[in-house]
Each structure stands twice: as C-alpha cells, then as structure tokens.
Design a protein around this motif. Structure first.
Motif, PDB file in Angstrom:
ATOM      1  N   GLU A 148       3.155  55.567   7.898  1.00  0.00           N
ATOM      2  CA  GLU A 148       4.194  55.770   8.916  1.00  0.00           C
ATOM      3  C   GLU A 148       5.585  55.472   8.379  1.00  0.00           C
ATOM      4  O   GLU A 148       6.514  56.279   8.506  1.00  0.00           O
ATOM      5  CB  GLU A 148       3.904  54.858  10.114  1.00  0.00           C
ATOM      6  N   HIS A 149       5.758  54.305   7.762  1.00  0.00           N
ATOM      7  CA  HIS A 149       7.088  53.884   7.322  1.00  0.00           C
ATOM      8  C   HIS A 149       7.585  54.680   6.124  1.00  0.00           C
ATOM      9  O   HIS A 149       8.784  54.966   6.021  1.00  0.00           O
ATOM     10  CB  HIS A 149       7.077  52.394   6.996  1.00  0.00           C
ATOM     11  N   SER A 154       6.917  59.582  12.740  1.00  0.00           N
ATOM     12  CA  SER A 154       6.280  58.383  12.196  1.00  0.00           C
ATOM     13  C   SER A 154       5.125  57.930  13.081  1.00  0.00           C
ATOM     14  O   SER A 154       4.054  57.556  12.592  1.00  0.00           O
ATOM     15  CB  SER A 154       7.300  57.248  12.054  1.00  0.00           C
ATOM     16  N   ALA A 155       5.364  57.948  14.390  1.00  0.00           N
ATOM     17  CA  ALA A 155       4.311  57.548  15.328  1.00  0.00           C
ATOM     18  C   ALA A 155       3.149  58.534  15.286  1.00  0.00           C
ATOM     19  O   ALA A 155       1.975  58.137  15.354  1.00  0.00           O
ATOM     20  CB  ALA A 155       4.880  57.461  16.745  1.00  0.00           C
ATOM     21  N   SER A 183       1.325  57.719  12.114  1.00  0.00           N
ATOM     22  CA  SER A 183       0.657  56.421  12.221  1.00  0.00           C
ATOM     23  C   SER A 183      -0.614  56.514  13.050  1.00  0.00           C
ATOM     24  O   SER A 183      -1.693  56.060  12.624  1.00  0.00           O
ATOM     25  CB  SER A 183       1.608  55.393  12.835  1.00  0.00           C
TER      26      SER A 183
END
Length: 330
Positions: free
Chosen positions: A30-31, A300-301, A304
């Motif tokens: 994600e990051h 990103s979410a 993730s």
C-alpha cells in the motif's frame, strides 16, 4: 461438481499470526505503490512564512492544475519543476522516493499489528456474524488504529522529514539521529495525539465502509479480487476526504523542526497548529494537498485490501483440508 465454499469462513480459519503476515505484506504494498504522490502531498501541506524555492510552488501548481485524473502527470510535472533537463528530472523523480525505506521498515510490523488486532476485535465484537455491522467494524478498526499508530508514528515522522523537497537527509538512520539530537525523543511523538485524532475516525470510517461495500457488492461472501479493490478504493476515498484537515495539522507538527518559521517550529500541539493554519490560510488551509491525498489513499486502500484479502484467502485455504480437496478436484 464440487461443493461451494463460503469465503467468510476462511477468515476464521486463519491464525492471528497469519492475519499479521497478510497485513504486513498489504501495508508494504500500500505505502510503496503511491509513495511519490504522497511525497507531493506532504510538500503541498507544509506551511512556510518565507518564500520557498520555486520548485515547490511549481510542483504544487502542477498537482492542482487539472490533472487530478492522471496521477502519473503529477510526478512528471514535479520532475520538470525540480530540473529543467533530463538529468534534473531523473534526480527529481528519485527525490520523490526519498524516505520510502522508513515506510518499509515501519509499515510491515505496524500493519501486521493493525490487521491482526482488527481481525481479533471484529471476531470478539461479533462483526463476523451475518448482516451489516458498521458500528462493530468501526470499533474494531479504532482498536487496530491505536496499536498501529503507536508503532508507526516515529517512522512516519522520519518519512515526512525526508519527503521535503529541501531535505538534506539521505538515509533513515541519518534523519533519525539528527531529529533525536536536535529535538529529542519527543519529536517522534509530538504528532501522535493528532495522528490518533485523525486515524481513529479515518480507520473507523474506512473499515466500516469497506465492510459495507464488500457485502453489498459481494453478498455471497466468496473471494472476489474485484470486489475487494472497489470496496477498498471507495472506503479509502471517503475516509481520506473527511479527515484531510487533521492530516494537514499532522504534517505541520511532524515537519516543524525543519521549518524556517519560528512560530511553526515551536508549535506545541494540535490546537496550536490549528490556530497557525487558520491564521495563515483560513478554512481553506485545512484542505491543502486534498487532491493528492485522495489520489494517494484511494488506490493505496484498494491495493492494501486486495493484497490483504488475497493473502488471508491463500493462507487460510492452506489450513482448510476440505477446501484443498475441492480445489484439487476442479
């Protein structure tokens, strides 16, 4: 014809250690995936009373000049802003990745704790029962956030210090040592109350909306990557949009030590930061970096949740002999 199996039953079959491993992999993915856009967001949110180099003004203008649907153009514009030739663009592009090591070091353990805590609390609070349980999942998300942020905050401080366009730090160790020497251990945690004030509602909203959209889009409960990506993206967009003002406050506190403004450099906490932002920019100041924040958090979410749900499914399926038998017979 094999018997159908319910994906929801797989989550209960995974151990907390396996949930933690899936969470760690999800957090790193994600990051790292949207890190350059996050760097631009950080630079846009930093407040200075003195004129900053034209590079940041140009990069910020490029982000808000109508390219919100094309994240890759943000990176190209920022690269042009930091170098007028090809070599300069390459250096600028590398600078947008500066500090990513801090994220990798912190995100793995922090997200491992995060998702393991979430799964344990969701089960304990009854969130795995049939139907929608927004309050239960929100409460589980809040508990997970407390554990995550306590571990991640120092790494986030280092990350944002290194993301600044004028940062002289080249390694995580160098940045950590400098911050500790000049500002003490408190510098790594001064933003923690603000971070929790932002993250608890952010994660509560994200987990509740994710579980809601997941069940609406996939009422059968079967493993479906597209559902996880869409539900995760929607949850991230909503949560990030609502909590952007607190993210601006957090950025001010986490980068205050490198600010040329004495007032900002001596900001004592959440309310002091709020007053500074309001004085300088009014209400609109709390939405600095809004577009790149949403553009960062939304994909990103989605990444993730997709990575997390995949590894949870993969790990859990290896624990389920009935499912293994069904898969082998396909």
């Amino acid at each position: 014809m094999t018997d159908d199996y319910d994906y929801e039953s797989l989550g209960n079959n995974a151990t907390l250690g396996q949930d933690a491993m899936a969470g760690a992999l999800a957090g790193i993915a994600e990051h790292c995936a949207m890190y350059p856009v996050d760097s631009i967001k950080t630079r846009m949110q930093v407040i200075q009373s003195v004129a900053r180099p034209q590079v940041f003004a140009t990069a910020a203008a490029a982000v808000t000049a109508g390219h919100q649907h094309h994240p890759h153009r943000h990176l190209h514009s920022a690269a042009i802003a930091e170098g007028s030739n090809y070599k300069g663009m390459k250096v600028a592009s590398r600078n947008l990745w500066r500090g990513v090591n801090s994220v990798v070091m912190g995100a793995g353990p922090a997200h491992a704790v995060h998702f393991a805590t979430y799964e344990a609390c969701k089960e304990a609070f009854g969130g795995n029962a049939g139907g929608h349980h927004p309050l239960t999942t929100a409460a589980a998300g809040a508990c997970a956030t407390l554990a995550h942020d306590a571990l991640m905050n120092p790494f986030d401080v280092i990350k944002q210090r290194m993301q600044l366009g004028d940062s002289a730090y080249r390694t995580v160790r160098e940045c950590a040592r400098s911050v500790y020497t000049k500002e003490g251990i408190a510098a790594f945690y001064i933003s923690l109350p603000t971070t929790l004030t932002m993250s608890v509602p952010f994660q509560s909203i994200q987990f509740a909306t994710y579980e809601y959209f997941r069940k609406v889009l996939n009422p059968t409960g079967e493993y479906d990557p597209k559902t996880h990506a869409i539900a995760g993206g929607l949850a991230g967009a909503i949560a990030s949009a609502v909590t952007t003002p607190l993210d601006v406050v957090k950025t001010l506190l986490q980068t205050r030590g490198q600010n040329a403004d004495a007032r900002i450099r001596n900001a004592s906490g959440l309310m002091d930061a709020v007053h500074i932002i309001k004085e300088r920019y009014g209400a609109r100041g709390f939405f600095r970096g809004f577009k790149p924040r949403v553009l960062t958090v939304m994909p990103s979410a989605a990444i993730s949740w997709s990575v997390y749900e995949y590894f949870k499914w993969f790990i859990s399926s290896n624990n389920n002999p009935i499912q293994d038998k069904n898969l082998l017979s396909l």
